[in-house]
Design an enzyme around this catalytic site. Structure first.
Site, PDB file in Angstrom:
ATOM      1  N   GLY A 139     -15.625  17.313  29.116  1.00  0.00           N
ATOM      2  CA  GLY A 139     -15.183  16.697  27.871  1.00  0.00           C
ATOM      3  C   GLY A 139     -15.730  15.315  27.631  1.00  0.00           C
ATOM      4  CG  HIS A 140     -15.241  10.603  29.038  1.00  0.00           C
ATOM      5  ND1 HIS A 140     -16.329   9.907  29.491  1.00  0.00           N
ATOM      6  CD2 HIS A 140     -14.479   9.720  28.346  1.00  0.00           C
ATOM      7  CE1 HIS A 140     -16.231   8.643  29.109  1.00  0.00           C
ATOM      8  NE2 HIS A 140     -15.121   8.503  28.417  1.00  0.00           N
ATOM      9  CB  THR A 200      -8.788  10.391  33.493  1.00  0.00           C
ATOM     10  OG1 THR A 200      -9.089  11.783  33.315  1.00  0.00           O
ATOM     11  CG2 THR A 200      -9.524   9.856  34.716  1.00  0.00           C
ATOM     12  NE  ARG A 256      -7.626   1.604  12.532  1.00  0.00           N
ATOM     13  CZ  ARG A 256      -8.639   1.244  11.739  1.00  0.00           C
ATOM     14  NH1 ARG A 256      -9.870   1.158  12.239  1.00  0.00           N
ATOM     15  NH2 ARG A 256      -8.431   0.968  10.473  1.00  0.00           N
ATOM     16  CD  GLU A 290      -7.277  20.181  31.400  1.00  0.00           C
ATOM     17  OE1 GLU A 290      -8.295  20.498  32.038  1.00  0.00           O
ATOM     18  OE2 GLU A 290      -7.073  19.021  30.963  1.00  0.00           O
ATOM     19  NE  ARG A 307      -1.763  11.799  29.778  1.00  0.00           N
ATOM     20  CZ  ARG A 307      -2.007  11.605  31.076  1.00  0.00           C
ATOM     21  NH1 ARG A 307      -3.041  12.200  31.650  1.00  0.00           N
ATOM     22  NH2 ARG A 307      -1.237  10.815  31.809  1.00  0.00           N
ATOM     23  CG  HIS A 339      -4.136  16.976  29.688  1.00  0.00           C
ATOM     24  ND1 HIS A 339      -4.498  16.133  30.720  1.00  0.00           N
ATOM     25  CD2 HIS A 339      -2.823  17.287  29.928  1.00  0.00           C
ATOM     26  CE1 HIS A 339      -3.469  15.943  31.528  1.00  0.00           C
ATOM     27  NE2 HIS A 339      -2.438  16.628  31.063  1.00  0.00           N
ATOM     28  CG  ASP A 392      -7.857  16.294  26.011  1.00  0.00           C
ATOM     29  OD1 ASP A 392      -7.394  17.222  25.319  1.00  0.00           O
ATOM     30  OD2 ASP A 392      -7.717  16.222  27.245  1.00  0.00           O
ATOM     31  CG  HIS A 443     -11.719  14.917  36.799  1.00  0.00           C
ATOM     32  ND1 HIS A 443     -10.824  14.684  35.780  1.00  0.00           N
ATOM     33  CD2 HIS A 443     -11.880  13.728  37.422  1.00  0.00           C
ATOM     34  CE1 HIS A 443     -10.440  13.426  35.807  1.00  0.00           C
ATOM     35  NE2 HIS A 443     -11.078  12.817  36.788  1.00  0.00           N
TER      36      HIS A 443
END
Length: 262
Positions: free
Chosen positions: A237-238, A102, A17, A70, A45, A43, A8, A215
């Site tokens: 991920g992060h 998140t 940007r 997700e 969203r 994800h 993501d 998570h």
């Protein structure tokens, strides 16, 4: 242990940007070429703050890796994913709040319309996973709705581990509820969070449900979860993307994979 890489935040950089880089497909193939990533997680969203419908279409068209999407139970999202010619390997239903930074917790299984959305995906031949807190009631809901896979929310475990074993409590975005706890309190709560994840993973196994988790996992707190034999997949991920900013995506992936797949 399967390694699901959430990409993501590759797209978050692009969307900040409103430009064309970084290219999500380049990230996909870097991941694929490490031969260490088992699936790609994204994800979609409702607010489209990062992944866009077009990203979903492009990834599903050419990805050599399984794609896990997700999403919430939003009708527009559900209709879009059910209409796809190229299907994702699974859809993970998650809670969603437009004001959240998140995902903040597991799915409320009493949510109106959840059962109908699960059936809609099943009718299209799409595997469904539920992003849930490690609780028995949530597992029973999954079994009652023929859901064969769940992803346990590891945010509580991860935050406690970070507060205890890193400098997270001294950072600008420290979690206020954890800042005033003593090391003894943090250690006890962390132990209990781990035991609950282990207990519910075992419970899922005996129910015939595949247990995944994700998570807040990072290079420090992921190791303990490898001691849970009934956990089959971790989605991260992060932390990986954050390290990639400094060392490059390939190296960041390989370092995480070395921990997960040892």
């Amino acid at each position: 242990m399967r390694f699901g890489l959430n990409i993501d935040h590759i797209v978050t950089l692009r969307e900040i940007r409103k430009t064309y880089e970084p290219e999500i497909l380049e990230a996909l193939f870097i991941a694929k070429n490490t031969h260490k990533v088992d699936l790609i997680t994204i994800h979609l969203r409702e607010d489209k703050r990062h992944i866009q419908n077009e990203d979903v279409l492009r990834l599903l068209e050419i990805s050599p890796l399984p794609i896990n999407i997700e999403c919430s139970i939003n009708a527009g999202i559900t209709d879009f994913l059910c209409s796809l010619k190229n299907k994702p390997s699974k859809v993970t239903i998650v809670p969603e709040n437009r004001n959240e930074v998140t995902t903040e917790g597991g799915l409320d299984c009493s949510l109106k319309g959840l059962g109908e959305v699960i059936r809609a995906y099943h009718n299209k031949g799409v595997e469904v996973s539920l992003f849930i807190d490690p609780l028995k009631d949530a597992l029973h809901f999954a079994r009652e709705h023929q859901v064969k896979q769940v992803e346990f929310h590891t945010g509580v475990y991860a935050n406690l581990h970070n507060a205890l074993y890193s400098n997270a409590n001294n950072q600008i975005h420290a979690i206020s509820a954890l800042k005033d706890k003593s090391p003894k309190e943090l250690k006890e709560e962390l132990h209990n969070a781990f035991l609950q994840l282990r207990k519910m993973s075992k419970e899922a196994f005996f129910m015939g449900i595949t247990a995944c988790a994700g998570h807040g996992l990072n290079y420090s707190n992921v190791k303990e979860l490898l001691k849970i034999p009934s956990l089959r997949e971790l989605n991260i991920g992060h932390s990986v993307i954050s390290k990639a900013v400094l060392v490059g995506l390939e190296k960041a992936i390989l370092e995480m994979a070395q921990l997960i797949k040892r």
